[in-house]
Design a protein around this motif. Structure first.
Motif, PDB file in Angstrom:
ATOM      1  N   ILE A 161      -2.225  14.038   3.937  1.00 11.42           N
ATOM      2  CA  ILE A 161      -2.881  12.741   3.750  1.00 11.42           C
ATOM      3  C   ILE A 161      -3.718  12.734   2.476  1.00 11.42           C
ATOM      4  N   SER A 162      -4.309  13.865   2.115  1.00  7.69           N
ATOM      5  CA  SER A 162      -5.110  13.940   0.887  1.00  7.69           C
ATOM      6  C   SER A 162      -4.220  13.732  -0.340  1.00  7.69           C
ATOM      7  N   GLU A 163      -3.067  14.425  -0.349  1.00  7.91           N
ATOM      8  CA  GLU A 163      -2.122  14.279  -1.461  1.00  7.91           C
ATOM      9  C   GLU A 163      -1.608  12.844  -1.556  1.00  7.91           C
ATOM     10  N   LYS A 164      -1.340  12.243  -0.391  1.00  8.22           N
ATOM     11  CA  LYS A 164      -0.823  10.875  -0.373  1.00  8.22           C
ATOM     12  C   LYS A 164      -1.852   9.884  -0.927  1.00  8.22           C
ATOM     13  N   LEU A 165      -3.103  10.045  -0.527  1.00  5.43           N
ATOM     14  CA  LEU A 165      -4.148   9.129  -0.997  1.00  5.43           C
ATOM     15  C   LEU A 165      -4.350   9.240  -2.505  1.00  5.43           C
ATOM     16  N   ASN A 179       1.240  -1.586  -7.297  1.00  7.68           N
ATOM     17  CA  ASN A 179       1.421  -0.148  -7.538  1.00  7.68           C
ATOM     18  C   ASN A 179       1.684   0.596  -6.242  1.00  7.68           C
ATOM     19  N   TRP A 180       0.950   0.210  -5.183  1.00  2.00           N
ATOM     20  CA  TRP A 180       1.087   0.845  -3.873  1.00  2.00           C
ATOM     21  C   TRP A 180       2.521   0.720  -3.366  1.00  2.00           C
ATOM     22  N   GLU A 181       3.075  -0.496  -3.482  1.00  2.00           N
ATOM     23  CA  GLU A 181       4.436  -0.734  -3.000  1.00  2.00           C
ATOM     24  C   GLU A 181       5.453   0.041  -3.830  1.00  2.00           C
ATOM     25  N   GLU A 182       5.264   0.094  -5.137  1.00  2.00           N
ATOM     26  CA  GLU A 182       6.183   0.827  -6.004  1.00  2.00           C
ATOM     27  C   GLU A 182       6.157   2.322  -5.700  1.00  2.00           C
ATOM     28  N   GLU A 202       8.578   7.100  -2.937  1.00  2.00           N
ATOM     29  CA  GLU A 202       8.450   8.159  -1.935  1.00  2.00           C
ATOM     30  C   GLU A 202       9.609   8.155  -0.944  1.00  2.00           C
ATOM     31  N   LYS A 203      10.148   6.961  -0.682  1.00  4.01           N
ATOM     32  CA  LYS A 203      11.168   6.825   0.358  1.00  4.01           C
ATOM     33  C   LYS A 203      12.587   7.037  -0.149  1.00  4.01           C
ATOM     34  N   LYS A 204      12.751   7.314  -1.430  1.00  4.76           N
ATOM     35  CA  LYS A 204      14.094   7.497  -1.969  1.00  4.76           C
ATOM     36  C   LYS A 204      14.846   8.629  -1.289  1.00  4.76           C
ATOM     37  N   ASN A 205      14.091   9.654  -0.895  1.00  7.97           N
ATOM     38  CA  ASN A 205      14.729  10.809  -0.255  1.00  7.97           C
ATOM     39  C   ASN A 205      14.568  10.814   1.264  1.00  7.97           C
TER      40      ASN A 205
END
Length: 283
Positions: free
Chosen positions: A94-98, A120-123, A128-131
């Motif tokens: 969660i730290s890395e994601k934030l 930016n958040w959506e992009e 992130e979801k490509k894989n």
């Protein structure tokens, strides 16, 4: 016998307690739990936390937040037992994601306001979801267990970002009335089927339910255009009704009346008394 930690202020102390509860000499109930059996409790604890926040009682918020934290610790302990991951991995993730999703804070990305932040958040989420495994949800990748009104609101927010939305709340209100009229048509249809077959009545009932759903969905979109979160609004309305009803019953009892003996007009009079006694909800 397991020993309680010396310092209750440490997060690792909580993990020690949870591991002891799950250990050989631990609690029978905690020992038999799985991720699946705990899911209803996680949902319940979050709702209790929301209730606490809306109550404005900080002591209650602290208590319920602890219950939510216990759920996190318990699920992490379960994962640790099967060598899937540890609580440290959860914290790191969660730290890395934030940090990754806030480049305007932790790097030199420039934003001019909240709209840029959301863009930016959506992009970043799409990247992130490509894989990740493909799903059939399309842009509406929300948790299945979201309350329906909350999900309707989020669907509207996402549709707006995709430029598929009504221009303003007045246009949405026209849609609301259109859906209400269609619901009334289905209601009249049911009323005309008194001598119809059970199958025909069932089909008519399903059609009315479908139109009722359209009314709720349209109302949630009108609420969104008015900056109203429909789930929150309905929770407040539920709480208001419950409070007034409880006050009304106390008034009835104080006047030594039997609820079952009251006429509809008398009940309405007691309801009015209850409304006058209750101050407006500051929430």
């Amino acid at each position: 016998m397991p020993q309680a930690p010396d310092n209750f202020n440490l997060f690792e102390s909580l993990m020690q307690i949870v591991r002891s509860l799950r250990g050989p000499d631990g609690c029978p109930w905690d020992k038999e739990q799985t991720h699946n059996t705990l899911t209803p409790y996680a949902i319940e604890e979050v709702y209790e936390f929301v209730d606490a926040v809306e109550s404005g009682n900080d002591a209650l918020v602290k208590d319920e937040l602890g219950d939510v934290l216990f759920q996190v610790a318990l699920h992490a302990a379960l994962a640790e037992e099967r060598n899937a991951f540890k609580i440290q991995d959860v914290i790191a993730n969660i730290s890395e994601k934030l940090v990754r999703r806030h480049p305007h804070v932790f790097s030199d990305t420039k934003v001019s306001g909240i709209d840029d932040v959301w863009k930016n958040w959506e992009e970043i989420k799409r990247a992130e979801k490509k894989n990740s495994p493909k799903t059939s949800s399309g842009p509406f990748d929300f948790p299945n267990h979201l309350p329906a009104l909350q999900r309707a609101h989020k669907i509207g927010v996402k549709s707006q970002k995709l430029q598929f939305d009504w221009a303003n709340s007045d246009d949405v209100l026209k849609k609301v009335w259109e859906e209400i009229n269609e619901l009334q048509v289905e209601k009249k249809n049911i009323d005309s089927l008194k001598d119809a077959t059970a199958e025909d009545k069932q089909k008519a009932q399903e059609a009315m339910e479908d139109e009722f759903g359209d009314v709720l969905f349209s109302l949630s979109q009108w609420a969104r255009h008015q900056n109203i979160e429909p789930e929150t609004a309905l929770r407040k309305a539920n709480r208001k009704f419950e409070t007034r009803f409880n006050v009304m019953m106390k008034i009835v009892e104080s006047e030594k009346k039997g609820w079952g003996t009251l006429t509809d007009d008398q009940k309405e009079a007691f309801w009015s008394k209850a409304k006058k006694q209750i101050k407006p909800d500051p929430a």
